[in-house]
Write an enzyme that holds these catalytic residues in place. Structure first.
Site, PDB file in Angstrom:
ATOM      1  N   ASP A 238      -4.215  -4.145  -9.202  1.00  0.00           N
ATOM      2  CA  ASP A 238      -3.450  -3.682  -8.050  1.00  0.00           C
ATOM      3  C   ASP A 238      -2.101  -3.080  -8.458  1.00  0.00           C
ATOM      4  O   ASP A 238      -1.426  -3.599  -9.356  1.00  0.00           O
ATOM      5  CB  ASP A 238      -3.204  -4.877  -7.116  1.00  0.00           C
ATOM      6  N   GLU A 305      -5.671   0.668  -9.645  1.00  0.00           N
ATOM      7  CA  GLU A 305      -5.169   1.292  -8.416  1.00  0.00           C
ATOM      8  C   GLU A 305      -3.782   1.853  -8.682  1.00  0.00           C
ATOM      9  O   GLU A 305      -2.849   1.120  -8.992  1.00  0.00           O
ATOM     10  CB  GLU A 305      -5.079   0.268  -7.285  1.00  0.00           C
TER      11      GLU A 305
END
Length: 617
Positions: A238, A305
């Protein structure tokens, strides 16, 4: 008379053969060949993102949980899903719904236990489904023991986070620079206990870790190994491009002077996409590869990401010289960030071709159509375009990533009240401006059926309200319908298992402003017309469009319909003139070679005519 009887018997025999061959030919067009030679499991996979809070509630507390995912594994299997990645389920005070982790090795009691997660790994393995975990290394919760000790100055945690004493301006202590939080306001928070500011690029309850401290990197090596030992098949990393900041804490240049508290106020050249990030990703790739090699199992993958430009994003694959391997693939967000409801066929062609043409040699691409942070596909592109977008996702080269519920055409619940809004990204803006900033509308519960709470939970109140139109859009209704978004999605997933999609070449074309087409094909025969191919045609408008497929890919006379969307008037198995294919409004179809059985039927027709002619002449 003898000749006539002979002719009659011949005709009857040929008729029987024709009927048999026609039946064989009609079914042949639905068959697929699966040959994944030289491809690892993930390279042709369909990944399905599950937002556990909203997927299925197994204990009637209004919140989805790990056992809820386990209970629905058969649904994933039946749909054709290869792997699923779970949004965070680890211990957290839930300031940002799990992205503020207080213990990276413990499942939050809200979602279950570590034993529940290990059971999920085992049950998924039985069904051939891989489970990928969300890995949140940029920051922790301010309730993590590391931060508690760091705030007190306790070694070795004193420098685990980004601390700064600030600066004095007119006798007042202020933050060291103008860096802003993604969630609005200053990215710095004062700690009375330590007497310094700490950096938080997201919520103030999410202090940024200090990746210039090797001990921090080593901590996460250990976290990765811990979950791989227990069955994780990979990790989605993330907010990776926020991991490093400029060591001298320089002010960022002003980008939009309108609101100094807005994240768009500055151009983030000192807090995002710093080159040191790539070295950490390469290190974690080695941790994953070494573990998989030692255990002798399938590859354990890392997908990253980062909302970054094309150049920065593609560097997550490997170093510029190709020597340093990094993520298996960085998420490709072009369908979220660059394309939308107003995009033309030319836009789609440009964006898709640009990505594929810049892909490093030998690497696998991917396409992300939706996620928990962005409006849903049906809301971004419009309900009529849902099938076309899902078809594109499944037919393009590489990995396909679906957000749970998009296979049904679920829409955002954008009229969620401010009182029901929980997302800090929306709440921080107040009741007048929250609606379009909040991510809650795309996170409302999954719509399983038309019963109470859409079949998601038996609780009197769910963590977010269910969409008020769940009786019109739900899985059960679409499973029972003659045809539906879900059934189309299921057929498209099955279709992509064919070798022409897993290994085929690619070429695209825009037919005017609104008809987009591409072909996947293989070069396997001396006569090119015998090569396998599939042509994907998508009409992104409400007006019909005539297309000559030969302008994209030359076809000998007729072509056959292999798949149709819910808006199409075409039928699977029908044969069309490749030079005159009429696309109806919002049409989505896949064309391929006339099936082998059909070609044999035509051959026998010609043979029958020849026999009859010889008998009667």
């Amino acid at each position: 008379m003898g000749a006539h009887k002979m002719a009659e018997r011949t005709v009857l025999l040929l008729a029987a053969l024709l009927l048999l061959l026609f039946c064989c030919g009609a079914s042949h067009s639905q068959e697929t060949t699966t040959d994944d030679s030289a491809k690892e499991w993930w390279e042709t996979a369909v990944f399905y993102q599950i937002y556990p809070r909203s997927f299925y509630d197994s204990d009637a507390d209004g919140v989805g949980d790990v056992r809820g995912v386990t209970a629905k594994l058969q649904y994933l299997k039946d749909t054709g899903i290869d792997a699923t990645w779970l949004s965070p389920i680890f211990s957290s005070p839930q300031v940002d719904f799990g992205y503020d982790v207080s213990d990276f090795k413990s499942v939050d009691p809200l979602f279950g236990t570590n034993a529940d997660l290990e059971e999920l790994f085992r049950e998924a393995t039985k069904l051939g489904i891989k489970i990928v975990l969300d890995f949140v290394p940029n920051h922790t919760s301010d309730q993590h023991q590391w931060f508690i000790d760091s705030e007190k100055g306790i070694e070795p945690y004193k420098n685990y986070y980004v601390w700064h004493p600030g600066k004095m301006v007119n006798g007042q202590r202020v933050p060291p620079n103008n860096w802003q939080s993604v969630f609005y306001g200053s990215a710095w928070e004062w700690s009375e206990l330590r007497g310094e500011y700490y950096l938080h690029q997201f919520a103030k309850g999410q202090p940024d870790l200090n990746y210039r401290n090797p001990a921090v990197v080593a901590e996460f090596d250990d976290v990765l190994r811990y979950w791989m030992e227990r069955g994780a098949a990979g990790f989605r990393v993330d907010a990776i491009n926020h991991m490093f900041e400029h060591p001298e804490f320089i002010d960022e240049p002003i980008n939009n002077p309108g609101d100094p508290n807005s994240y768009g106020y500055t151009h983030h050249i000192y807090t995002k996409d710093l080159p040191e990030t790539y070295d950490v990703i390469a290190r974690w790739r080695r941790v994953l590869d070494d573990f998989a090699r030692q255990k002798g199992g399938d590859a354990i993958i890392m997908m990253t990401e980062a909302y970054a430009n094309l150049t920065m994003t593609l560097r997550y694959y490997e170093s510029d010289d190709g020597q340093q391997q990094r993520a298996h693939f960085p998420f490709n967000f072009v369908m979220i960030e660059e394309l939308g409801e107003g995009s033309t066929a030319h836009d789609f062609k440009f964006v898709i071709d640009r990505w594929l043409n810049n892909l490093p040699r030998g690497k696998t691409t991917n396409w992300v159509l939706g996620n928990h942070d962005k409006p849903r596909v049906a809301s971004r592109y419009g309900p009529a375009r849902v099938d076309g977008m899902q078809l594109m996702l499944m037919a393009l080269p590489g990995v396909a990533v679906t957000y749970n519920g998009d296979e049904l055409g679920m829409e955002d619940f954008r009229d969620l009240s401010y009182e029901d809004t929980l997302d800090p990204q929306g709440c921080n803006l107040g009741p007048n401006d929250y609606k379009w900033a909040s991510r809650d509308p795309q996170r409302v519960p999954f719509q399983w059926d038309d019963t109470f709470n859409a079949g998601f939970s038996k609780a009197p109140r769910t963590w977010l309200p269910v969409h008020p139109l769940y009786r019109q859009t739900n899985l059960l209704k679409q499973q029972e319908a003659d045809y539906s978004h879900y059934k189309f999605y299921h057929d498209a997933v099955r279709m992509r298992k064919d070798r022409v999609f897993t290994h085929g070449l690619f070429k695209s074309r825009a037919f005017g402003d609104w008809a987009f087409a591409f072909v996947r094909y293989l070069r396997e025969h001396e006569d090119r017309f015998d090569d396998p191919y599939r042509v994907v045609l998508i009409n992104f408008s409400g007006e019909p469009k005539m297309v000559d497929v030969n302008e994209l890919y030359e076809i000998r006379n007729r072509t056959e319909v292999y798949l149709v969307g819910t808006e199409s008037r075409h039928k699977v198995g029908h044969r069309l003139d490749a030079k005159q294919v009429m696309l109806g409004p919002w049409d989505s179809i896949v064309l391929g070679p006339v099936s082998a059985g059909t070609r044999l039927v035509l051959s026998f027709v010609l043979l029958a005519l020849a026999v009859l002619k010889s008998v009667f002449v």
